[in-house]
Design a protein around this motif. Structure first.
Motif, PDB file in Angstrom:
ATOM      1  N   CYS A   1     -14.238 -11.500 -29.639  1.00  0.00           N
ATOM      2  CA  CYS A   1     -15.240 -12.243 -28.889  1.00  0.00           C
ATOM      3  C   CYS A   1     -15.880 -13.341 -29.802  1.00  0.00           C
ATOM      4  O   CYS A   1     -16.833 -14.316 -29.543  1.00  0.00           O
TER       5      CYS A   1
ATOM      6  N   SER B   1     -16.582 -12.021 -19.929  1.00  0.00           N
ATOM      7  CA  SER B   1     -16.456 -13.512 -19.430  1.00  0.00           C
ATOM      8  C   SER B   1     -17.739 -14.027 -18.621  1.00  0.00           C
ATOM      9  O   SER B   1     -18.162 -14.968 -18.565  1.00  0.00           O
TER      10      SER B   1
ATOM     11  N   ASP C   1     -17.452 -17.165 -23.468  1.00  0.00           N
ATOM     12  CA  ASP C   1     -16.412 -16.995 -24.178  1.00  0.00           C
ATOM     13  C   ASP C   1     -16.501 -17.079 -25.594  1.00  0.00           C
ATOM     14  O   ASP C   1     -15.476 -17.157 -26.528  1.00  0.00           O
TER      15      ASP C   1
ATOM     16  N   LEU D   1     -19.241 -19.590 -17.988  1.00  0.00           N
ATOM     17  CA  LEU D   1     -18.384 -18.969 -18.496  1.00  0.00           C
ATOM     18  C   LEU D   1     -19.179 -18.526 -20.101  1.00  0.00           C
ATOM     19  O   LEU D   1     -19.530 -19.324 -20.748  1.00  0.00           O
TER      20      LEU D   1
ATOM     21  N   SER E   1     -18.028 -19.216 -27.542  1.00  0.00           N
ATOM     22  CA  SER E   1     -18.016 -20.400 -28.477  1.00  0.00           C
ATOM     23  C   SER E   1     -19.431 -20.757 -29.041  1.00  0.00           C
ATOM     24  O   SER E   1     -19.384 -21.513 -29.985  1.00  0.00           O
TER      25      SER E   1
END
Length: 345
Positions: free
Chosen positions: A256, A92, A165, A163, A167
């Motif tokens: 991921c 992360s 993540d 962070l 996305s």
């Protein structure tokens, strides 16, 4: 009757704590308050964070312990314990803050237990986190004499805005592999069956290597915290990371990835290390089982935009980690998709 005749030596336990004290305290970060021996460990959050997020992970070493205990490799499984936890939380982008351990044993062996904790402390030093505390439980009659089990717990911190993540991952991104040190700490139920069936011993050499088979199998799990810290400091725009543990690439790399994309992996992009070739041949293990059980030489994965690929690989090399382009991210990822393609499953 007394507690000692029942199998628990309280005095030996106190002597054990005294022995490991210096190793534990050598790992302490500036944020740690107090010393060893309290009912709870204390640790401040690092200064300068505006919206800190805590990231926590827990894991064990699994049945690798059976093999390690049979051959006296106690220090190495201490490193394994830290690596299995730290390598998860750093995906992360978090910085490991502190680590806790739990050791359960049938009868306290001061030499073996001290070696385990010294290995844990070494893993913490390599990861930059404090060994904040732990628990050692003597459980005679539950565990056999000389047997023990391990559990680890790691807490890390990351600024919310930083962070990682997954996305931001998109089609066209490069997937990079970072080499493992070997089998790490997964698949040892199968490893031990293969060893038993093959008749291999402590002196069995590993074909294609200058190492012994047992040494290769018990090599500690590689820690990747230093690499992640170097990548983020560079700065390399890492969009996603995956720790390749149980389930291998097929199970861990898709973890991921966001919806709408999938990973395309090129199995010819690296040469499988000798230890995995031996396991496949000695156990007649089907190819699909190899991929779904072992890391096969890939311990960690990075997902970066294509323009950052060279910088990321250079950073890996500078940090002492062998790395290469493993594949790329493709548009796709239907609901019934495994999230990964290109593997001989």
């Amino acid at each position: 009757m007394d507690y000692r005749t029942a199998g628990v030596d309280v005095a030996a336990g106190r002597a054990f704590v005294d022995r490991i004290r210096s190793s534990v305290e050598a790992t302490h970060r500036p944020e740690v308050l107090g010393g060893l021996g309290g009912f709870g460990g204390l640790c401040r959050l690092p200064s300068g964070l505006s919206q800190p997020l805590l990231v926590a992970g827990t894991d064990g070493v699994g049945t690798k312990l059976e093999l390690a205990q049979a051959h006296g490799r106690h220090h190495d499984v201490g490193i394994d314990l830290v690596a299995m936890c730290v390598n998860d939380v750093i995906t992360s982008g978090a910085e490991p803050l502190f680590f806790l351990d739990y050791i359960a044993t049938g009868r306290l062996s001061p030499e073996a237990m001290a070696a385990v904790v010294e290995g844990i402390a070494e893993g913490c030093r390599q990861s930059g986190c404090a060994l904040l505390g732990g628990e050692t439980a003597e459980m005679p009659g539950f565990y056999g004499p000389g047997r023990y089990d391990l559990a680890g717990f790691c807490v890390a911190v990351v600024e919310e805005a930083a962070l990682i993540d997954g996305s931001r991952i998109q089609a066209g991104d490069a997937i990079l592999a970072v080499a493992s040190s070997g089998v790490h700490s997964n698949g040892f139920s199968l490893v031990r069956r293969i060893l038993e069936a093959s008749g291999a011993t402590a002196s069995t050499p590993l074909p294609g290597s200058d190492r012994g088979l047992l040494d290769a199998l018990l090599t500690p799990t590689r820690l990747y915290g230093d690499l992640v810290k170097a990548l983020l400091k560079a700065p390399v725009p890492v969009r996603g990371m995956a720790h390749i543990t149980g389930g291998g690439l097929p199970e861990n790399l898709p973890r991921c990835l966001p919806s709408g994309v999938e990973a395309r992996v090129d199995p010819s992009s690296w040469e499988r290390p000798p230890v995995f070739r031996w396991l496949q041949a000695a156990g007649e293990v089907p190819e699909s089982d190899l991929w779904n059980t072992f890391n096969l030489g890939v311990g960690y994965c990075l997902v970066v935009p294509p323009e950052a690929e060279e910088a990321a690989l250079a950073c890996c090399a500078a940090a002492g980690h062998a790395a290469w382009r493993l594949g790329e991210v493709l548009a796709g990822g239907a609901e019934d998709s495994s999230g990964i393609s290109g593997l001989p499953l």
